[in-house]
Write an enzyme that holds these catalytic residues in place. Sequence first.
Site, PDB file in Angstrom:
ATOM      1  N   SER A 131      46.396  44.123  33.750  1.00 57.54           N
ATOM      2  CA  SER A 131      45.888  43.042  34.598  1.00 57.54           C
ATOM      3  C   SER A 131      46.718  42.962  35.864  1.00 57.54           C
ATOM      4  O   SER A 131      47.948  43.133  35.820  1.00 57.54           O
ATOM      5  CB  SER A 131      45.956  41.700  33.863  1.00 57.54           C
ATOM      6  OG  SER A 131      45.643  40.630  34.741  1.00 57.54           O
ATOM      7  N   TYR A 144      50.541  35.897  28.603  1.00 55.89           N
ATOM      8  CA  TYR A 144      49.496  36.913  28.792  1.00 55.89           C
ATOM      9  C   TYR A 144      50.006  38.046  29.675  1.00 55.89           C
ATOM     10  O   TYR A 144      49.833  39.232  29.349  1.00 55.89           O
ATOM     11  CB  TYR A 144      48.257  36.270  29.416  1.00 55.89           C
ATOM     12  CG  TYR A 144      47.185  37.260  29.799  1.00 55.89           C
ATOM     13  CD1 TYR A 144      46.413  37.890  28.831  1.00 55.89           C
ATOM     14  CD2 TYR A 144      46.935  37.562  31.137  1.00 55.89           C
ATOM     15  CE1 TYR A 144      45.422  38.793  29.181  1.00 55.89           C
ATOM     16  CE2 TYR A 144      45.951  38.471  31.500  1.00 55.89           C
ATOM     17  CZ  TYR A 144      45.191  39.084  30.522  1.00 55.89           C
ATOM     18  OH  TYR A 144      44.219  39.987  30.870  1.00 55.89           O
TER      19      TYR A 144
END
Length: 236
Positions: A131, A144
């Site tokens: 990401s 995350y």
Amino acid sequence: MTGGSRGIGREVVARLAADGLAVVVGYAGNKDKAEEAADAVTQAGGRAVAVRADVADENAVAALFETAEREFGGVDVVAHVAGKMVLKPLVDFDLDVLDDMHRTNIRGTLVVAQQAARRLRPGGALITFSSSIVAQATPTYGPYAASKGAVDALTMILARELRGRDITVNAVAPGPTVTDLFLEGRDQATIDRLSNIAPLERLGTPADIAAVVSFLAGTAGRWVNGQIIRANGGAI
């Protein structure tokens, strides 16, 4: 591939099938959506089958790869899209939630990468999913982002461990992308703000990300190896 039932994963299924690949659509729990994705491929003249697999379960993932070998003769491309995202400030983050997310994002990536390293044929490609948030240091994304930082490390190291095998290993790191998961819980003002982060002044689409996967999986991407490709419109 994993995570193929919806969002980016479903678009990757369609794109790889359009590129001429037979696809095993791995899914965790959404059987109907996964079978819809596989059926769409077969109705368009391609080959696909949906298989349930918890990516953190080494036996289930081994069975997923065995299905690819049995049904289609071998494994040439692995796209590991499956993942979980839970957002909350670090000080309030529930450790059980942390363990569950990291089980999918970190252990799941390692398990899939192990099977890919064992089974990919020469000329093959492993594409993991990271990401762009890893480099953006945005509040509430800490646990995350940490899990995706682990994906970055595993990906780059495995590329070097597979020296001499003619197998590429890369990660795609999307920025904000329009999916049901992205839109859930966000008001229009937040969506508009995120749309303007990139110099291109829009959100990404699943098709944008699938195109990067297609490049890395195909002959045009063979000289790209051990890289984190930030597909985010220039957001960072």
